[in-house]
Design a protein around this motif. Structure first.
Motif, PDB file in Angstrom:
ATOM      1  N   GLU A  77       0.804  -1.228   0.000  1.00  0.00           N
ATOM      2  CA  GLU A  77       0.000   0.000   0.000  1.00  0.00           C
ATOM      3  C   GLU A  77       0.835   1.275   0.000  1.00  0.00           C
ATOM      4  OE1 GLU A  77      -3.172  -0.417  -0.505  1.00  0.00           O
ATOM      5  OE2 GLU A  77      -2.878  -2.573  -0.321  1.00  0.00           O
ATOM      6  N   GLN A  78       2.151   1.157  -0.083  1.00  0.00           N
ATOM      7  CA  GLN A  78       2.998   2.351  -0.118  1.00  0.00           C
ATOM      8  C   GLN A  78       3.668   2.492  -1.486  1.00  0.00           C
ATOM      9  OE1 GLN A  78       5.465   3.241   3.402  1.00  0.00           O
ATOM     10  NE2 GLN A  78       4.725   1.312   4.282  1.00  0.00           N
ATOM     11  N   SER A  79       3.844   3.713  -1.913  1.00  0.00           N
ATOM     12  CA  SER A  79       4.529   3.994  -3.176  1.00  0.00           C
ATOM     13  C   SER A  79       5.954   4.457  -2.902  1.00  0.00           C
ATOM     14  CB  SER A  79       3.786   5.088  -3.955  1.00  0.00           C
ATOM     15  OG  SER A  79       2.507   4.650  -4.343  1.00  0.00           O
ATOM     16  N   PHE A  80       6.875   4.007  -3.733  1.00  0.00           N
ATOM     17  CA  PHE A  80       8.264   4.430  -3.605  1.00  0.00           C
ATOM     18  C   PHE A  80       8.382   5.920  -3.894  1.00  0.00           C
ATOM     19  CE2 PHE A  80      12.392   5.311  -5.627  1.00  0.00           C
ATOM     20  CZ  PHE A  80      13.248   4.910  -4.619  1.00  0.00           C
ATOM     21  N   GLN A  81       9.173   6.606  -3.100  1.00  0.00           N
ATOM     22  CA  GLN A  81       9.403   8.035  -3.287  1.00  0.00           C
ATOM     23  C   GLN A  81      10.868   8.279  -3.640  1.00  0.00           C
ATOM     24  OE1 GLN A  81       7.808  10.366   0.050  1.00  0.00           O
ATOM     25  NE2 GLN A  81       6.523   8.600   0.566  1.00  0.00           N
ATOM     26  N   VAL A  82      11.106   8.860  -4.804  1.00  0.00           N
ATOM     27  CA  VAL A  82      12.465   9.199  -5.211  1.00  0.00           C
ATOM     28  C   VAL A  82      13.022  10.216  -4.215  1.00  0.00           C
ATOM     29  CG1 VAL A  82      13.891  10.221  -7.024  1.00  0.00           C
ATOM     30  CG2 VAL A  82      11.937   8.755  -7.626  1.00  0.00           C
ATOM     31  N   PRO A  83      14.213  10.025  -3.684  1.00  0.00           N
ATOM     32  CA  PRO A  83      14.763  10.956  -2.689  1.00  0.00           C
ATOM     33  C   PRO A  83      14.843  12.386  -3.215  1.00  0.00           C
ATOM     34  CG  PRO A  83      16.091   8.971  -2.811  1.00  0.00           C
ATOM     35  CD  PRO A  83      15.128   8.900  -3.951  1.00  0.00           C
ATOM     36  N   GLN A  84      14.611  13.323  -2.345  1.00  0.00           N
ATOM     37  CA  GLN A  84      14.783  14.725  -2.709  1.00  0.00           C
ATOM     38  C   GLN A  84      16.249  14.992  -3.029  1.00  0.00           C
ATOM     39  OE1 GLN A  84      13.257  17.235   0.385  1.00  0.00           O
ATOM     40  NE2 GLN A  84      11.128  16.985  -0.265  1.00  0.00           N
ATOM     41  N   GLY A  85      16.480  15.745  -4.093  1.00  0.00           N
ATOM     42  CA  GLY A  85      17.843  16.089  -4.474  1.00  0.00           C
ATOM     43  C   GLY A  85      18.406  15.236  -5.585  1.00  0.00           C
ATOM     44  N   VAL A  86      17.681  14.185  -6.004  1.00  0.00           N
ATOM     45  CA  VAL A  86      18.158  13.369  -7.126  1.00  0.00           C
ATOM     46  C   VAL A  86      18.189  14.239  -8.379  1.00  0.00           C
ATOM     47  CG1 VAL A  86      17.584  11.473  -8.685  1.00  0.00           C
ATOM     48  CG2 VAL A  86      17.429  11.152  -6.216  1.00  0.00           C
ATOM     49  N   ALA A  87      19.337  14.241  -9.050  1.00  0.00           N
ATOM     50  CA  ALA A  87      19.499  15.063 -10.252  1.00  0.00           C
ATOM     51  C   ALA A  87      18.829  14.380 -11.436  1.00  0.00           C
ATOM     52  CB  ALA A  87      20.983  15.282 -10.532  1.00  0.00           C
ATOM     53  N   ILE A  88      17.751  14.998 -11.953  1.00  0.00           N
ATOM     54  CA  ILE A  88      17.078  14.479 -13.142  1.00  0.00           C
ATOM     55  C   ILE A  88      17.600  15.271 -14.338  1.00  0.00           C
ATOM     56  CG2 ILE A  88      14.879  14.041 -14.261  1.00  0.00           C
ATOM     57  CD1 ILE A  88      15.222  12.466 -11.701  1.00  0.00           C
ATOM     58  N   LEU A  89      18.197  14.593 -15.291  1.00  0.00           N
ATOM     59  CA  LEU A  89      18.799  15.252 -16.439  1.00  0.00           C
ATOM     60  C   LEU A  89      17.735  15.965 -17.268  1.00  0.00           C
ATOM     61  CD1 LEU A  89      21.154  12.306 -17.390  1.00  0.00           C
ATOM     62  CD2 LEU A  89      21.793  14.407 -16.228  1.00  0.00           C
ATOM     63  N   GLU A  90      18.109  17.100 -17.844  1.00  0.00           N
ATOM     64  CA  GLU A  90      17.149  17.915 -18.577  1.00  0.00           C
ATOM     65  C   GLU A  90      16.550  17.184 -19.767  1.00  0.00           C
ATOM     66  OE1 GLU A  90      19.061  21.532 -19.647  1.00  0.00           O
ATOM     67  OE2 GLU A  90      19.331  22.211 -17.586  1.00  0.00           O
ATOM     68  N   ASP A  91      17.340  16.301 -20.390  1.00  0.00           N
ATOM     69  CA  ASP A  91      16.840  15.615 -21.572  1.00  0.00           C
ATOM     70  C   ASP A  91      16.182  14.282 -21.234  1.00  0.00           C
ATOM     71  OD1 ASP A  91      19.190  14.494 -20.715  1.00  0.00           O
ATOM     72  OD2 ASP A  91      20.009  14.140 -22.709  1.00  0.00           O
ATOM     73  N   ALA A  92      15.949  14.042 -19.939  1.00  0.00           N
ATOM     74  CA  ALA A  92      15.360  12.781 -19.516  1.00  0.00           C
ATOM     75  C   ALA A  92      13.832  12.855 -19.586  1.00  0.00           C
ATOM     76  CB  ALA A  92      15.791  12.460 -18.089  1.00  0.00           C
TER      77      ALA A  92
END
Length: 604
Positions: free
Chosen positions: A204-219
């Protein structure tokens, strides 16, 4: 064992070629020896000739090394260098940003990939190889098979990583053999723990991407979705791991209920045990000669004691190396877990690193061998660099690759166990900028596409052409440094006393009070001896002072050597200086060692 042979059906259906029978590591007398010389190659970086080196650069911008870059000439040079084994790091397919979907390879979400090139320790298909490493992606496995054959033809054995504790968050095998069930395929995801589940769940829980993870601009802008969330690789049993956690990985379940006092459920055999054993058999069947097992102590020792004998029943000469950092577990992982060798990071590495940084004392070396001698000294793999550690030449470590002379000599000659050199260590590789995700931390990146200038100087190639592997672009200082490592490897490979002989620490009779000028914190002296050879080894760790002293050898040491202590002997340096010293057994050996130097004196 009939059962083990049967396991190969549908899992590792590859012929076991006859070359395995004549590739044992032996000492000069022909006896079996643990004194391997392992040369670790980060495969993605090895043959890359691109010099662009844009931080966070793409594969096409910064380039990437290929299986085919490791040519016959490259392997011949590594064999001449003295290596017995090559550890190809980053072989098995792992999560990365580059899109290979046109080849039937599932795309990875960038929120759960570290760096553009990805971590080789976030495996996404245990039955495939990294497509980045192939010239022809469709034939990537054949290119790896060809590399295996080239390596064996040049009388080197092959080690690859086995990552048993965790996999990439989007693990999915496109290449698994017929009849193999994927990890997690049959899991009951409504249960946090089940002995037959491959993963741990947070219903019943959803995974949460940690705050501060760098997501590339072209992603991709599409959010990453994982529900129910799975436990994270470094034993984090919550849906929101931290940025410093292994958030890109999920923990494998070997039947240990971590949320209930680590209760174990090993009967019946958990599903993960059989699946991971079969993966080992798959790669062993291909011809791999050994496995470096990542974070082996995070997997129950009972699994290793069950799996390793079954795999060795098919390939008796296979070696298993455990990455392990808890000395209290050494005995258990060797004698219950059946590992051949263990990382000696917490022991000798840490001791000599302090000395290389101008701290610590050689007394720490004595403490290390006292803890490790006897039942498992020959099981300890010694090193000064690997992909996890900072480079010696970097400002974060010693700031000078030459400080390795006494430390590497001790690492190579202290006991009869194996030693390891990380590619470029012998050239003084010094990372000085942030490559991307790795950051500027004194390590060679394992997450980014990059070129290594010092290594490119040795490979001496051009983009699109094979390297000459002749060191043609190295500086004189780099050539001399590589010569030191080459001479050390030759010494190890040729010395009966070092490969199979006994050990005797001389520190207890050599103090400033007993031997004038003997610095008991910076000078380390010991004997290595066999029936055929007697060696006195003296290492000066001081970065400034020349040591001028007399090294005493007590009567009980001469007795251990089985040598008459009433005579005069010649002590000849067989390593670097070729110095000759004559001394009586009772008077001691007069020596003069410049800063950061060693003597390996053969006694005759």
């Amino acid at each position: 064992m009939v059962v083990a042979a049967g396991l190969l059906q549908g899992v590792a259906a590859h012929s076991i070629e006859p070359f395995f029978t004549h590739m044992n590591t032996t000492d000069p007398s022909g006896e079996k020896s643990d004194k391997l010389i392992i040369y670790q190659i980060f495969t993605r970086l090895f043959g890359n000739q691109q010099t662009t080196n844009n931080p966070w650069g793409t594969r096409d911008e910064n380039g990437v090394g290929k299986f085919n870059d490791i040519t016959v000439k490259a392997l011949q040079e590594l064999k001449k260098f003295g290596a017995s084994h090559v550890w190809y790091t980053g072989i098995i397919e792992h999560a990365l940003i580059t899109d290979y979907s046109e080849y039937g390879i599932q795309k990875d979400h960038p929120a759960v990939v570290k760096g553009r090139a990805g971590s080789p320790y976030a495996v996404k298909d245990y039955y495939d190889v990294n497509p980045d490493l192939a010239v022809d992606v469709k034939n990537r496995m054949k290119e790896f098979d060809d590399l295996l054959k080239r390596t064996h033809t040049n009388e080197l054995k092959v080690i690859i990583d086995f990552i048993p504790n965790h996999v990439a968050r989007q693990y999915h095998s496109d290449a698994k053999p017929a009849g193999v069930h994927d990890l997690g395929e049959s899991d009951d995801t409504t249960r946090p723990f089940d002995p037959q589940n491959n993963f741990y769940y947070l219903p019943e829980q959803s995974f949460q991407v940690p705050q501060g993870v760098a997501i590339l601009e072209d992603a991709s802008p599409v959010p990453y979705v994982e529900k129910p969330a799975k436990a994270t690789g470094n034993d984090v049993f919550k849906a929101n791991p931290d940025l410093n956690d292994w958030y890109e990985t999920i923990k494998l379940n070997y039947g240990v209920d971590y949320l209930n006092n680590r209760q174990t459920h090993f009967e019946p055999v958990p599903s993960t045990w059989t699946k991971m054993r079969d993966i080992l058999l798959f790669w062993a069947g291909k011809g791999v000669d050994g496995f470096r097992c990542d974070m082996a102590e995070m997997v129950p020792v009972e699994f290793w004691g069950w799996a390793i004998p079954q795999v060795k029943a098919v390939r008796p000469d296979l070696i298993f190396i455990a990455e392990i950092y808890n000395p209290q577990q050494y005995h258990t992982y060797i004698f219950t877990g059946k590992f051949d060798y263990l990382y000696d990071k917490v022991g000798l590495y840490d001791a000599v690193r302090r000395l290389m940084e101008g701290k610590g004392s050689v007394e720490d070396i004595t403490r290390v061998w006292q803890q490790e001698s006897g039942e498992y000294a020959n099981h300890m793999l010694r090193f000064l660099e690997n992909h996890d550690e900072q480079r010696i030449a970097s400002r974060y470590f010693a700031n000078d690759p030459w400080t390795a002379v006494p430390a590497m000599t001790v690492s190579a000659t202290l006991h009869t166990g194996p030693m390891m050199i990380y590619f470029g260590q012998e050239l003084g590789v010094n990372p000085t900028q942030a490559e991307g995700f790795q950051g500027e931390d004194g390590r060679t990146t394992i997450f980014d596409y990059w070129g290594i200038p010092e290594y490119q100087a040795w490979t001496n190639g051009q983009i699109g052409k094979p390297g000459k592997f002749d060191g043609g672009k190295l500086s004189d200082d780099q050539k001399n440094l590589r010569k030191f490592y080459h001479q050390l490897n030759q010494l190890v490979n040729s010395s009966d006393a070092i490969r199979t002989g006994g050990f005797y620490d001389l520190q207890y009779v050599n103090t400033d009070g007993q031997s004038a000028g003997y610095d008991q914190h910076r000078l380390y002296s010991y004997l290595r001896h066999s029936a055929r050879q007697k060696l006195l080894i003296i290492c000066n760790f001081d970065k400034v002072k020349t040591a001028k002293t007399t090294v005493r050898i007590p009567a009980e040491a001469w007795a251990a050597l089985k040598v008459d202590d009433t005579k005069t002997y010649t002590f000849t340096d067989i390593f670097r200086t070729k110095t000759k010293i004559k001394a009586s057994a009772t008077a001691g050996v007069p020596v003069e060692l410049p800063p950061l130097s060693v003597l390996v004196l053969e006694i005759k």
